[in-house]
Scaffold this motif. Structure first.
Motif, PDB file in Angstrom:
ATOM      1  N   CYS A  19       0.837  -1.204   0.000  1.00  0.00           N
ATOM      2  CA  CYS A  19       0.000   0.000   0.000  1.00  0.00           C
ATOM      3  C   CYS A  19       0.872   1.254   0.000  1.00  0.00           C
ATOM      4  O   CYS A  19       1.620   1.499   0.950  1.00  0.00           O
ATOM      5  CB  CYS A  19      -0.922   0.008   1.218  1.00  0.00           C
ATOM      6  N   PRO A  20       0.773   2.072  -1.057  1.00  0.00           N
ATOM      7  CA  PRO A  20       1.624   3.264  -1.146  1.00  0.00           C
ATOM      8  C   PRO A  20       1.260   4.360  -0.144  1.00  0.00           C
ATOM      9  O   PRO A  20       2.073   5.251   0.104  1.00  0.00           O
ATOM     10  CB  PRO A  20       1.417   3.743  -2.587  1.00  0.00           C
ATOM     11  N   VAL A  21       0.065   4.302   0.441  1.00  0.00           N
ATOM     12  CA  VAL A  21      -0.337   5.320   1.415  1.00  0.00           C
ATOM     13  C   VAL A  21      -0.437   4.765   2.826  1.00  0.00           C
ATOM     14  O   VAL A  21      -0.839   5.462   3.748  1.00  0.00           O
ATOM     15  CB  VAL A  21      -1.658   6.022   0.999  1.00  0.00           C
ATOM     16  N   GLY A  22      -0.086   3.507   3.020  1.00  0.00           N
ATOM     17  CA  GLY A  22      -0.038   2.916   4.353  1.00  0.00           C
ATOM     18  C   GLY A  22      -1.362   2.801   5.068  1.00  0.00           C
ATOM     19  O   GLY A  22      -1.416   2.962   6.284  1.00  0.00           O
ATOM     20  N   CYS A  23      -2.433   2.531   4.327  1.00  0.00           N
ATOM     21  CA  CYS A  23      -3.746   2.477   4.970  1.00  0.00           C
ATOM     22  C   CYS A  23      -4.223   1.058   5.289  1.00  0.00           C
ATOM     23  O   CYS A  23      -5.371   0.860   5.656  1.00  0.00           O
ATOM     24  CB  CYS A  23      -4.794   3.229   4.154  1.00  0.00           C
ATOM     25  N   ILE A  24      -3.335   0.060   5.178  1.00  0.00           N
ATOM     26  CA  ILE A  24      -3.686  -1.323   5.497  1.00  0.00           C
ATOM     27  C   ILE A  24      -2.999  -1.714   6.795  1.00  0.00           C
ATOM     28  O   ILE A  24      -1.809  -1.460   6.989  1.00  0.00           O
ATOM     29  CB  ILE A  24      -3.262  -2.287   4.370  1.00  0.00           C
ATOM     30  N   SER A  25      -3.768  -2.309   7.695  1.00  0.00           N
ATOM     31  CA  SER A  25      -3.205  -2.761   8.963  1.00  0.00           C
ATOM     32  C   SER A  25      -3.877  -4.047   9.408  1.00  0.00           C
ATOM     33  O   SER A  25      -4.957  -4.407   8.921  1.00  0.00           O
ATOM     34  CB  SER A  25      -3.376  -1.683  10.036  1.00  0.00           C
ATOM     35  N   ALA A  26      -3.237  -4.728  10.340  1.00  0.00           N
ATOM     36  CA  ALA A  26      -3.796  -5.961  10.875  1.00  0.00           C
ATOM     37  C   ALA A  26      -4.969  -5.636  11.788  1.00  0.00           C
ATOM     38  O   ALA A  26      -4.843  -4.816  12.696  1.00  0.00           O
ATOM     39  CB  ALA A  26      -2.727  -6.736  11.632  1.00  0.00           C
ATOM     40  N   GLY A  27      -6.096  -6.263  11.522  1.00  0.00           N
ATOM     41  CA  GLY A  27      -7.265  -6.094  12.375  1.00  0.00           C
ATOM     42  C   GLY A  27      -7.331  -7.228  13.381  1.00  0.00           C
ATOM     43  O   GLY A  27      -6.346  -7.934  13.599  1.00  0.00           O
ATOM     44  N   ASP A  28      -8.492  -7.423  13.985  1.00  0.00           N
ATOM     45  CA  ASP A  28      -8.647  -8.480  14.974  1.00  0.00           C
ATOM     46  C   ASP A  28      -8.445  -9.870  14.375  1.00  0.00           C
ATOM     47  O   ASP A  28      -7.743 -10.701  14.939  1.00  0.00           O
ATOM     48  CB  ASP A  28     -10.028  -8.404  15.630  1.00  0.00           C
ATOM     49  N   SER A  29      -9.060 -10.119  13.229  1.00  0.00           N
ATOM     50  CA  SER A  29      -8.932 -11.447  12.628  1.00  0.00           C
ATOM     51  C   SER A  29      -8.475 -11.405  11.169  1.00  0.00           C
ATOM     52  O   SER A  29      -7.980 -12.396  10.654  1.00  0.00           O
ATOM     53  CB  SER A  29     -10.256 -12.203  12.724  1.00  0.00           C
TER      54      SER A  29
END
Length: 56
Positions: A19-29
């Motif tokens: 992701c070039p804008v860093g908007c993906i992260s690990a969620g709960d599952s």
């Protein structure tokens, strides 16, 4: 329009560094995309082994 990560996500993490804008992260599952920051580039979808990221 933004991408969303569906329930088919296997939490492998392949999408996060793409992701070039860093908007993906690990969620709960599963991994999650912050819709307000997503630029609809599709880079995450291109590397996902289970096609979890889809256009909203």
């Amino acid at each position: 329009m933004a991408y969303v990560i569906g329930e088919s996500c296997i939490s492998c993490g392949a999408c996060e560094p793409e992701c070039p804008v860093g908007c993906i992260s690990a969620g709960d599952s599963i991994y999650v995309i912050e819709a307000s920051s997503c630029i609809d580039c599709g880079a995450c979808a291109g590397v996902c082994p289970v096609d979890a990221p889809q256009p909203e």
